[in-house]
Design an enzyme around this catalytic site. Structure first.
Site, PDB file in Angstrom:
ATOM      1  N   PRO A 251       2.163  16.688  10.296  1.00  0.00           N
ATOM      2  CA  PRO A 251       0.954  17.508  10.283  1.00  0.00           C
ATOM      3  C   PRO A 251       0.654  18.069   8.656  1.00  0.00           C
ATOM      4  O   PRO A 251      -0.464  18.380   8.458  1.00  0.00           O
ATOM      5  CB  PRO A 251       1.244  18.874  11.100  1.00  0.00           C
TER       6      PRO A 251
ATOM      7  N   GLY B  50      10.901  15.853  11.415  1.00  0.00           N
ATOM      8  CA  GLY B  50       9.672  15.356  12.355  1.00  0.00           C
ATOM      9  C   GLY B  50       8.520  16.197  12.147  1.00  0.00           C
ATOM     10  O   GLY B  50       7.342  15.758  12.748  1.00  0.00           O
TER      11      GLY B  50
ATOM     12  N   ALA C 180       2.453  26.313  11.270  1.00  0.00           N
ATOM     13  CA  ALA C 180       1.348  25.358  10.735  1.00  0.00           C
ATOM     14  C   ALA C 180       1.539  24.666   9.698  1.00  0.00           C
ATOM     15  O   ALA C 180       1.494  25.317   8.574  1.00  0.00           O
ATOM     16  CB  ALA C 180       0.124  26.304  10.569  1.00  0.00           C
ATOM     17  N   GLU C 181       2.391  23.551   9.627  1.00  0.00           N
ATOM     18  CA  GLU C 181       2.729  22.868   8.523  1.00  0.00           C
ATOM     19  C   GLU C 181       1.780  22.622   7.482  1.00  0.00           C
ATOM     20  O   GLU C 181       1.947  22.723   6.084  1.00  0.00           O
ATOM     21  CB  GLU C 181       3.573  21.622   8.748  1.00  0.00           C
TER      22      GLU C 181
ATOM     23  N   GLU D  43       8.706  28.591   8.582  1.00  0.00           N
ATOM     24  CA  GLU D  43       8.816  28.858   9.912  1.00  0.00           C
ATOM     25  C   GLU D  43      10.167  29.853  10.127  1.00  0.00           C
ATOM     26  O   GLU D  43      11.371  28.861   9.690  1.00  0.00           O
ATOM     27  CB  GLU D  43       8.558  27.884  10.754  1.00  0.00           C
TER      28      GLU D  43
ATOM     29  N   HIS E 193      13.171  15.627  15.718  1.00  0.00           N
ATOM     30  CA  HIS E 193      14.280  16.464  15.180  1.00  0.00           C
ATOM     31  C   HIS E 193      15.355  15.843  14.401  1.00  0.00           C
ATOM     32  O   HIS E 193      16.338  16.434  13.905  1.00  0.00           O
ATOM     33  CB  HIS E 193      15.017  17.430  16.042  1.00  0.00           C
TER      34      HIS E 193
END
Length: 324
Positions: free
Chosen positions: A89, A85, A59-60, A29, A129
């Site tokens: 996902p 963090g 979208a990890e 990203e 984070h």
């Protein structure tokens, strides 16, 4: 020799990897036009093009899943997880696919995927984070887990990780991104799975990795004023673990303190404590002690200075070790 920040050293290491192998891709990203939120990938899309430095959707799980497919087709993807963090996902893809597929195929399939994760606190960030998720991945068989702590290691370790045929979780201490040091761009680095004694000493062994290495070096310098000679080990690799360096050091010093940002309870320090106790039991003058975060969710930024281990908490553990 040139002076680089840790972030710039990573940038130069990524650039070198992409120059050396056209199959190396970078994806994540905002890694392209923006150059990453910490500017680690700054300028790479401009120089290598959008086909090799790819801005992905938020979208990890999709990032890691796509990287697995690319690796199966002969590419070497480097995935950036924007903040520590945000990796959760993607945990399903990492744990159930990336880590397992090489063994599932009896070694026929290689997955040379590097997952870069800025880790830890100290930057005044909001929730999710400032995590330290290393133990989730060290517990996952099939993954290598490494952590750089300084610009010189960052430069060589990222290149070694990209060349490795194993899937690698690569932790980068985000509050050290702006630390500067001399880097020899022509010198070979220490092997990826080796620990390093960054400060020799004879009285007690401090063991750390990532962001806490600098804190331990500061504690060792402060303790010297009190006549204590502290050895500091930078683990660099968490899995596999270079137990030989630990054993040699603690056998000499007789004392060991492990320091990390993650909570102490079932943190990586527990594995170090167990391993050192098994190997050095008859040489220990005190129990292996651990210093880390508290067993609470990472606090709001105004409280993080009380949560994160600092020089005083490390020195207090050293004092408790000598009290035995």
């Amino acid at each position: 020799m040139t002076t680089l920040t840790l972030a710039k050293a990573l940038n130069q290491g990524l650039r070198r990897s992409m120059e050396d192998d056209a199959k190396v891709l970078l994806m994540g990203e905002d890694v392209g036009k923006l150059g990453g939120v910490f500017r680690v990938t700054d300028g790479l899309q401009k120089d290598f093009g959008e086909d090799r430095v790819i801005d992905t959707p938020l979208a990890e799980s999709g990032i890691i899943g796509t990287a697995i497919g690319l690796a199966l087709r002969g590419y070497r993807p480097i995935c950036e997880i924007q903040f520590d963090g945000f990796v959760f996902p993607a945990a399903d893809q990492i744990i159930t696919q990336l880590a397992k597929m090489p063994l599932r195929s009896l070694g026929t399939l290689k997955l040379p995927v590097v997952v870069r994760i800025p880790c830890g606190g100290g930057i005044g960030a909001v929730e999710h984070h400032s995590e330290s998720p290393e133990v989730y991945f060290t517990h996952t068989a099939g993954l290598r887990v490494v952590a750089c702590s300084n610009p010189a290691d960052a430069y060589t370790m990222i290149q070694d990780a990209v060349r490795c045929d194993d899937p690698i979780i690569f932790f980068e201490p985000k509050r050290r991104y702006w630390d500067k040091a001399e880097v020899d761009l022509a010198a070979p680095g220490l092997a990826l799975d080796r620990a390093r004694v960054v400060r020799p000493g004879r009285d007690v062994t401090l063991v750390a990795y990532g962001p806490m290495v600098k804190t331990c070096l500061e504690a060792a310098a402060a303790a010297e004023e009190d006549g204590r000679d502290i050895e500091v080990i930078d683990l660099r690799s968490l899995n596999p673990l270079d137990a030989g360096v630990l054993t040699e050091s603690v056998t000499r010093t007789g004392r060991c303190v492990v320091v990390h940002e993650a909570p102490v309870f079932t943190g990586f320090g527990a594995e170090i404590a167990a391993r050192v106790t098994e190997r050095c039991f008859y040489h220990l003058e005190a129990p292996v002690l651990r210093v880390g975060g508290f067993s609470t969710p990472y606090p709001p930024s105004r409280l993080e200075e009380h949560y994160l281990p600092d020089l005083d908490r490390v020195l207090d553990a050293v004092d408790r070790s000598f009290a035995y």
